[in-house]
Design a protein around this motif. Sequence first.
Motif, mmCIF file in Angstrom:
data_model
loop_
_atom_site.group_PDB
_atom_site.id
_atom_site.type_symbol
_atom_site.label_atom_id
_atom_site.label_comp_id
_atom_site.label_asym_id
_atom_site.label_seq_id
_atom_site.Cartn_x
_atom_site.Cartn_y
_atom_site.Cartn_z
ATOM 1 N N SER A 101 0.951 -1.130 0.020
ATOM 2 C CA SER A 101 -0.207 -0.042 -0.051
ATOM 3 C C SER A 101 0.676 1.118 -0.172
ATOM 4 N N ASP A 102 0.387 2.531 -0.589
ATOM 5 C CA ASP A 102 1.249 3.618 -0.463
ATOM 6 C C ASP A 102 1.335 4.126 1.001
ATOM 7 N N PHE A 103 0.444 3.772 1.811
ATOM 8 C CA PHE A 103 0.825 4.114 3.239
ATOM 9 C C PHE A 103 1.879 3.242 4.015
ATOM 10 N N ALA A 104 2.058 1.962 3.477
ATOM 11 C CA ALA A 104 3.249 1.234 3.987
ATOM 12 C C ALA A 104 4.460 1.697 3.380
ATOM 13 N N LEU A 105 4.336 2.078 2.201
ATOM 14 C CA LEU A 105 5.632 2.444 1.394
ATOM 15 C C LEU A 105 6.014 3.771 1.893
ATOM 16 N N GLN A 106 5.215 4.868 2.348
ATOM 17 C CA GLN A 106 5.684 5.880 2.969
ATOM 18 C C GLN A 106 6.138 5.698 4.472
ATOM 19 N N ILE A 107 5.536 4.715 5.064
ATOM 20 C CA ILE A 107 6.188 4.460 6.620
ATOM 21 C C ILE A 107 7.472 4.035 6.486
ATOM 22 N N ARG A 108 7.780 2.870 5.428
ATOM 23 C CA ARG A 108 8.866 2.347 5.259
ATOM 24 C C ARG A 108 9.945 3.719 5.010
ATOM 25 N N SER A 109 9.564 4.575 4.179
ATOM 26 C CA SER A 109 10.455 5.431 3.969
ATOM 27 C C SER A 109 10.601 6.279 5.037
ATOM 28 N N LEU A 110 9.866 6.657 5.790
ATOM 29 C CA LEU A 110 10.012 7.544 7.116
ATOM 30 C C LEU A 110 10.873 6.863 8.098
ATOM 31 N N VAL A 111 10.683 5.512 8.071
ATOM 32 C CA VAL A 111 11.486 4.570 9.210
ATOM 33 C C VAL A 111 13.016 4.753 8.787
ATOM 34 N N ARG A 112 13.337 4.652 7.333
ATOM 35 C CA ARG A 112 14.729 4.649 6.853
ATOM 36 C C ARG A 112 15.231 6.057 7.047
ATOM 37 N N GLU A 113 14.377 7.011 6.832
ATOM 38 C CA GLU A 113 14.956 8.560 7.231
ATOM 39 C C GLU A 113 15.199 8.809 8.451
ATOM 40 N N GLN A 114 14.491 8.443 9.188
ATOM 41 C CA GLN A 114 14.793 8.453 10.734
ATOM 42 C C GLN A 114 15.857 7.836 11.328
ATOM 43 N N ILE A 115 16.151 6.613 10.839
ATOM 44 C CA ILE A 115 17.261 5.889 11.150
ATOM 45 C C ILE A 115 18.614 6.463 10.597
ATOM 46 N N ASN A 116 18.413 6.892 9.432
ATOM 47 C CA ASN A 116 19.529 7.572 8.701
ATOM 48 C C ASN A 116 20.044 8.842 9.480
ATOM 49 N N GLU A 117 19.040 9.569 10.282
ATOM 50 C CA GLU A 117 19.027 10.589 10.919
ATOM 51 C C GLU A 117 19.642 10.480 12.279
ATOM 52 N N GLY A 118 19.641 9.179 12.615
ATOM 53 C CA GLY A 118 20.246 9.037 13.873
ATOM 54 C C GLY A 118 19.379 8.594 15.122
ATOM 55 N N PHE A 119 17.852 8.479 14.777
ATOM 56 C CA PHE A 119 16.823 8.308 15.550
ATOM 57 C C PHE A 119 16.997 6.914 16.267
ATOM 58 N N SER A 120 16.714 6.603 17.680
ATOM 59 C CA SER A 120 16.508 5.246 18.170
ATOM 60 C C SER A 120 15.346 4.513 17.667
ATOM 61 N N ASP A 121 15.319 3.262 18.065
ATOM 62 C CA ASP A 121 14.083 2.495 17.461
ATOM 63 C C ASP A 121 12.995 2.942 18.540
#
Length: 68
Positions: free
Chosen positions: A48-68
């Motif tokens: 789904s578009d929603f899942a794609l957006q959330i996967r992208s957001l998770v990757r972006e936040q990991i890349n920015e140094g956010f914790s789990d």
Amino acid sequence: MSILPIKLLAIAPEEHLKDDLQEERAVKLFLKIRCLTCQGQLIESSDSDFALQIRSLVREQINEGFSD
């Protein structure tokens, strides 16, 4: 004549994190997060578009140094 299904030709591949450990961490999170538009399906396996957006957001936040 192509043997690929039309749907596969329309889907752009997701951009993965360059760091393999970060991508592995992202996938582990994808296996914990449920899609709100797919009757609770994991975002890891949802197309789904929603899942794609959330996967992208998770990757972006990991890349920015956010914790789990």
